[in-house]
Design a protein around this motif. Sequence first.
Motif, mmCIF file in Angstrom:
data_model
loop_
_atom_site.group_PDB
_atom_site.id
_atom_site.type_symbol
_atom_site.label_atom_id
_atom_site.label_comp_id
_atom_site.label_asym_id
_atom_site.label_seq_id
_atom_site.Cartn_x
_atom_site.Cartn_y
_atom_site.Cartn_z
ATOM 1 N N ALA A 1 37.939 3.104 59.985
ATOM 2 C CA ALA A 1 36.907 3.626 60.202
ATOM 3 C C ALA A 1 35.746 2.729 60.371
ATOM 4 C CB ALA A 1 36.258 3.905 58.756
ATOM 5 N N VAL A 2 36.914 0.958 60.264
ATOM 6 C CA VAL A 2 35.666 -0.149 61.323
ATOM 7 C C VAL A 2 35.280 0.546 62.887
ATOM 8 C CG1 VAL A 2 35.028 -2.228 61.782
ATOM 9 C CG2 VAL A 2 35.867 -1.463 59.288
ATOM 10 N N GLN A 3 36.904 0.677 63.395
ATOM 11 C CA GLN A 3 36.534 1.098 65.161
ATOM 12 C C GLN A 3 36.066 2.314 65.066
ATOM 13 O OE1 GLN A 3 40.599 1.754 65.948
ATOM 14 N NE2 GLN A 3 40.416 0.465 67.565
ATOM 15 N N LYS A 4 35.722 2.960 63.714
ATOM 16 C CA LYS A 4 34.621 3.955 64.386
ATOM 17 C C LYS A 4 33.266 4.266 64.188
ATOM 18 C CE LYS A 4 37.271 8.337 62.966
ATOM 19 N NZ LYS A 4 37.792 9.186 62.076
ATOM 20 N N HIS A 5 32.521 2.410 62.729
ATOM 21 C CA HIS A 5 31.371 2.466 63.384
ATOM 22 C C HIS A 5 31.560 1.073 64.298
ATOM 23 C CE1 HIS A 5 30.559 3.346 59.218
ATOM 24 N NE2 HIS A 5 31.686 2.958 58.494
ATOM 25 N N VAL A 6 32.078 0.981 65.228
ATOM 26 C CA VAL A 6 31.873 -0.445 65.959
ATOM 27 C C VAL A 6 31.556 0.919 67.699
ATOM 28 C CG1 VAL A 6 32.645 -1.308 67.859
ATOM 29 C CG2 VAL A 6 33.056 -1.989 65.453
ATOM 30 N N ALA A 7 32.390 2.380 67.323
ATOM 31 C CA ALA A 7 32.315 3.120 68.411
ATOM 32 C C ALA A 7 31.038 3.407 68.001
ATOM 33 C CB ALA A 7 33.587 3.950 68.363
ATOM 34 N N VAL A 8 30.450 4.088 67.334
ATOM 35 C CA VAL A 8 29.048 4.266 67.456
ATOM 36 C C VAL A 8 28.240 3.627 67.703
ATOM 37 C CG1 VAL A 8 26.911 5.602 65.634
ATOM 38 C CG2 VAL A 8 29.671 6.457 65.340
ATOM 39 N N LEU A 9 28.281 2.572 67.423
ATOM 40 C CA LEU A 9 27.497 1.104 67.884
ATOM 41 C C LEU A 9 27.118 1.410 69.415
ATOM 42 C CD1 LEU A 9 27.743 -1.450 64.898
ATOM 43 C CD2 LEU A 9 25.568 -0.107 65.083
ATOM 44 N N GLU A 10 28.362 1.141 69.713
ATOM 45 C CA GLU A 10 28.822 1.441 70.748
ATOM 46 C C GLU A 10 28.022 1.787 71.965
ATOM 47 O OE1 GLU A 10 32.397 1.087 72.012
ATOM 48 O OE2 GLU A 10 32.630 -0.659 73.710
ATOM 49 N N ARG A 11 28.134 2.979 71.294
ATOM 50 C CA ARG A 11 27.500 4.400 71.839
ATOM 51 C C ARG A 11 25.896 4.580 72.265
ATOM 52 N NH1 ARG A 11 31.567 7.701 69.856
ATOM 53 N NH2 ARG A 11 30.418 8.899 68.322
ATOM 54 N N ALA A 12 25.244 3.886 70.651
ATOM 55 C CA ALA A 12 23.598 3.332 70.899
ATOM 56 C C ALA A 12 23.340 2.459 72.093
ATOM 57 C CB ALA A 12 23.453 3.842 69.151
ATOM 58 N N GLY A 13 24.306 1.607 72.536
ATOM 59 C CA GLY A 13 23.802 0.502 73.139
ATOM 60 C C GLY A 13 24.021 -0.374 73.040
ATOM 61 N N LEU A 14 23.898 -0.544 71.573
ATOM 62 C CA LEU A 14 23.841 -1.617 70.561
ATOM 63 C C LEU A 14 24.519 -2.828 70.392
ATOM 64 C CD1 LEU A 14 22.574 0.076 67.352
ATOM 65 C CD2 LEU A 14 21.082 -1.333 68.765
ATOM 66 N N VAL A 15 25.863 -2.712 70.735
ATOM 67 C CA VAL A 15 26.728 -4.002 70.996
ATOM 68 C C VAL A 15 27.764 -3.329 71.901
ATOM 69 C CG1 VAL A 15 27.105 -4.312 68.654
ATOM 70 C CG2 VAL A 15 28.974 -2.549 69.542
ATOM 71 N N SER A 16 28.739 -4.427 72.694
ATOM 72 C CA SER A 16 29.871 -3.693 73.801
ATOM 73 C C SER A 16 31.033 -4.297 72.794
ATOM 74 C CB SER A 16 29.267 -4.372 75.312
ATOM 75 O OG SER A 16 29.155 -5.820 75.070
#
Lengths: 162, 123
Positions: free
Chosen positions: B50-65
């Motif tokens: 679930a945390v991985q999914k959250h990170v993936a959402v942030l990543e798609r939005a360009g907020l984290v890499s």
Amino acid sequence: MAVISVEKDFDTLSLTLVAEFDAPIERVWQLWADPRQLERWWGPPTHPSTFEKHDLAVGGYVTYFMTDPAGEMSHGWWQVTSVDPPRSLEFTDGFANQDGTPNPETPITKVRMRLNDHEGGTRMDLRFVFSSPEHMELLEGWGAFEVFPLSVGQMDALLDTS
Amino acid sequence: MVVDKPTDEEVDLLFHALADTTRRDILRRCTRSEPSVSQLADLYPISFAAVQKHVAVLERAGLVSKERHGRERLVRTDGNAVARARQVLDELETVWRGRVGRMADLFGQAPPQEANSSSSGQC
């Protein structure tokens, strides 16, 4: 146009601005050295500035406040780190508490100002650097409480232009 | 890194990414350090996936890499840091362009004693 060039370095958080004025060096220097003249350009017309202390000696403090249209005052300070009238001035610029004392929780900027003769007028070189501890403080401070509002602010800007 | 004119889809991704408390919390932590996905997973009462999914959402939005570091995947907010740096320096530029403009105006208004009245107009 008085501003000749502006260069920004996002990695070091620094900015260099070059301006030219049709006035002799001594006259440009007075705009910095005379608090009553400084007040005429430091704040925009909507936010007039008032300088209280103005000690342009190494280690000396300059303190000021700006008043916004609602009457709210924001305070700031400089501490002079180097001065060579009428050619150069270096200082640290920061925010202050309501009583004018430096607020350690806000970022500070190192400012270097140089004046040189240039084609009958004066060239002013300004360099601003957020030094690294303050840089980190700045990012941390913003990260702690402003990531969300900032992102929303950016989105507002995007939506306005679309 | 910073997109000048985001599409509607990019704005949607950004809103979606920031609309969740856990994701905002992850984002805040990533501005202060570069935690690994597993370190983040230890912080929340949800599964690693679930945390991985959250990170993936942030990543798609360009907020984290994400960056591979040995066996770990570190999550960072470089793009955001650049955006903040850009905003700080843009504000500084605006402030000082105003100040320099007012300085120039003062020379126009109150010429010095030895002024050679050159007719330079104000920009």
